[in-house]
Every structure is written in structure tokens, then in C-alpha cells.
Scaffold this active site. Structure first.
Site, PDB file in Angstrom:
ATOM      1  CG  HIS A   1      -2.188   0.691   1.043  1.00  0.00           C
ATOM      2  ND1 HIS A   1      -2.362   2.006   1.351  1.00  0.00           N
ATOM      3  CD2 HIS A   1      -3.372   0.259   0.577  1.00  0.00           C
ATOM      4  CE1 HIS A   1      -3.618   2.338   1.111  1.00  0.00           C
ATOM      5  NE2 HIS A   1      -4.244   1.297   0.647  1.00  0.00           N
ATOM      6  CG  PHE A   2      -0.442   2.407  -3.094  1.00  0.00           C
ATOM      7  CD1 PHE A   2      -1.259   1.485  -3.727  1.00  0.00           C
ATOM      8  CD2 PHE A   2      -1.030   3.404  -2.337  1.00  0.00           C
ATOM      9  CE1 PHE A   2      -2.637   1.582  -3.643  1.00  0.00           C
ATOM     10  CE2 PHE A   2      -2.409   3.497  -2.248  1.00  0.00           C
ATOM     11  CZ  PHE A   2      -3.214   2.584  -2.889  1.00  0.00           C
TER      12      PHE A   2
END
Length: 156
Positions: free
Chosen positions: A42-43
Site C-alpha cells: 500500500h503502495f
């Protein structure tokens, strides 16, 4: 006092000021470690702490500052009544949260705000109920029915 629990985040929440309902808000702080497991997906390359993880830290701080706990009570998060995310939280950020508590219908409610050094990150309203209180299960069912009716009215 420091609290930690099982959940989507690894860090702990430190109570800076337990606050006094009606006089001053409670305050907590947590450092969002770069090693948080959620950052792996994420991410990659642009790490952002998911909103659900911000809610988890706020919820942990709320439980740690919950006013007037009855002996033998089992206070649990009954609802996230609202959440609004205002800016991203990144690895290494210090997440500071403040809690304004109120009591209504046997439940404790808090309006929480979370911020980083860059400014406001989230506004969250939570409701906690004592599941060991006499009649608690009947009250839970009644509020669940009210919530369902309210959502139906919002949809129409």
C-alpha cells in the site's frame, strides 16, 4: 500508559493526556513505523498508510482514554459513526490524536481528530458500548434496528 493490540497495525499508542470530559480533550500519540506490514502492498514506491489503519490507531487511543469505566465492564467499539480522511499518513509520521468524549444512552461517544506534522489527517466519530451492562444485548439489537432504518431512509 502505552497500549497495543492485535490488528492491522504493529505500533503502540501512548496516552499523553487522559483528558477530562467537558473540560479538555484526551490526547494520544503513535509513531507510524516504516516497518508496518501494510506498507508492503500500500503502495510500493509511494507508501501511504491506509485509512483503516488510521482508524485502528484512533480506536486504540479511544479505548485507552475511555472515561469512567465501570468495574467489570467490557467496553467495545460498537460503531464507526463517521470518518473523513483529510491528508495522507506516511511512514515515520507521528500521528497525534485528540478525543472529545460524551455520554448518551449508556454509550460513550468520541469525536476524534488525528494529525501529522503536516496538519490534519482524519476526523472520526466512534461509539463504545458496555457489553456486560444489564440489558446490553437488547440495547444492541435496538440500535442495530435503528441504524438499519436510518440507512434505509438515507437511501430513499
Amino acid at each position: 500508559m502505552t497500549t497495543a493490540a492485535c490488528g492491522p497495525v504493529d505500533g503502540a499508542v501512548e496516552v499523553v493526556d487522559p483528558g477530562v470530559p467537558g473540560e479538555r480533550p484526551a490526547r494520544c500519540v503513535a509513531v507510524v513505523g516504516a516497518s508496518e506490514k501494510v506498507f508492503a502492498g500500500h503502495f510500493p514506491g509511494f507508501a501511504i498508510f491506509p485509512g483503516v489503519c488510521v482508524v485502528e490507531y484512533v480506536q486504540r487511543g479511544a479505548l485507552a482514554t475511555l472515561p469512567e469505566r465501570e468495574p467489570g465492564g467490557r467496553w467495545v467499539l460498537a460503531a464507526v459513526e463517521s470518518s473523513r480522511f483529510l491528508s495522507p499518513v506516511s511512514p515515520g509520521d507521528e500521528l497525534t490524536s485528540e478525543y472529545v468524549w460524551s455520554r448518551k444512552d449508556g454509550a460513550w461517544r468520541c469525536r476524534a481528530s488525528a494529525a501529522t506534522g503536516r496538519g490534519p489527517a482524519a476526523q472520526i466519530r466512534l461509539r463504545f458500548e458496555n457489553r456486560d451492562a444489564p440489558g446490553a444485548e437488547a440495547g444492541v439489537e435496538e440500535r442495530r434496528d435503528q441504524d438499519v432504518r436510518a440507512r434505509g431512509a438515507d437511501a430513499g
